[in-house]
Write a protein that holds these residues in place. Structure first.
Motif, short mmCIF file in Angstrom:
data_model
loop_
_atom_site.label_atom_id
_atom_site.label_comp_id
_atom_site.label_asym_id
_atom_site.label_seq_id
_atom_site.Cartn_x
_atom_site.Cartn_y
_atom_site.Cartn_z
N THR A 1 0.90 -1.08 0.20
CA THR A 1 0.01 0.26 -0.20
C THR A 1 0.94 0.69 -0.21
O THR A 1 0.55 2.07 -0.91
CB THR A 1 -0.90 -0.02 1.22
N LYS A 2 2.13 1.11 0.78
CA LYS A 2 3.10 2.26 1.20
C LYS A 2 3.85 2.72 -0.40
O LYS A 2 3.41 4.05 -0.84
CB LYS A 2 3.80 1.87 2.04
N LYS B 1 1.09 3.84 -3.30
CA LYS B 1 0.92 5.79 -2.66
C LYS B 1 2.31 5.86 -3.60
O LYS B 1 3.09 7.80 -2.75
CB LYS B 1 1.03 5.58 -1.36
N GLN C 1 5.13 5.96 -1.38
CA GLN C 1 6.02 5.95 -0.19
C GLN C 1 7.44 5.03 0.26
O GLN C 1 6.77 3.57 -0.04
CB GLN C 1 5.03 6.15 1.14
#
Length: 174
Positions: free
Chosen positions: A75-76, A79, A81
Motif C-alpha cells: 500500500t505504501k 502511494k 511512499q
C-alpha cells in the motif's frame, strides 16, 4: 575501617547498577538497529523475529502477520511512499518487572513521498523477555494508556507513553 569498607560496598553497588543499566540500554539499541534495518529494507522475517509474540498471535500467526506486513508495504509503495531512515533516540526510559523489561524508545522516521519527505517523531515499546535474551518491538501508533494492558498485561504505568507529535512535511527543492 568499617566506614571505608561500607563506602567501598556502596560505590561497588552503584557501579554495578550503572553497568547493568548501560547493558540494558545497549541491548535495546542493538536490537533497535536490527529492527530499523529490517523496516527500511522490508525484511519481513527479521521484522517478525522482533515483533512481540502476542501481536503475531492476535494477527493469526506468523504467516498471517507476514501477509499483513506485506500488504502494508505494498500500500505504501503504491502511494509512492518509502521509508528511508529510522533513527533511535537517545533518551530511552525503561522499567523491569518479574518477567520482562519494558522500554519507551523514541524514534525518528523519514519517509520519501511524492514531492518531498515526511519526518515523524514517535515511539516504540521495546520488550525484553527470557532474561533479556529476546527483544521485541511494538509500534505505539494505536496504543495508549487505556488499551496497553490488552497487549502488555504487566505494563508498569510509571512508564508514561508519550504523545506522538504531528509529522512534518518537507517539499523537495529542485
Amino acid at each position: 575501617m568499617v566506614r571505608n569498607f561500607l563506602c567501598f560496598l556502596f560505590l561497588s553497588a552503584c557501579q554495578f547498577t550503572l553497568t547493568a543499566e548501560a547493558q540494558v540500554l545497549e541491548e535495546i539499541k542493538t536490537a533497535g538497529q536490527i529492527y530499523a534495518y529490517a523496516q527500511i529494507h522490508g525484511d519481513y522475517e527479521i521484522l517478525l523475529d522482533f515483533t512481540y509474540p502476542v501481536l503475531i498471535e492476535k494477527a493469526g500467526g506468523r504467516e498471517a502477520m507476514k501477509s499483513i506486513l506485506k500488504q502494508i508495504q505494498e500500500t505504501k509503495i503504491n502511494k509512492g511512499q518509502r521509508l528511508i531512515k529510522l533513527t533511535l533516540g537517545e533518551h530511552i526510559q525503561y522499567t523491569t518487572n518479574a518477567t520482562e523489561v519494558h522500554a519507551i524508545v523514541p524514534v525518528t522516521t523519514t519517509t520519501k513521498v511524492p514531492g518531498g519527505t515526511i519526518t515523524a517523531e514517535t515511539n516504540l515499546i521495546a520488550v525484553g523477555t527470557e532474561g533479556r535474551d529476546n527483544w521485541y518491538f511494538i509500534e505505539t501508533t494505536s496504543i495508549n494508556e487505556k488499551n496497553i494492558n490488552k497487549i502488555l498485561p504487566n505494563w508498569d504505568f510509571n512508564l508514561e507513553l508519550p504523545f506522538n507529535k504531528a509529522p512534518l512535511y518537507k517539499e523537495d527543492t529542485h
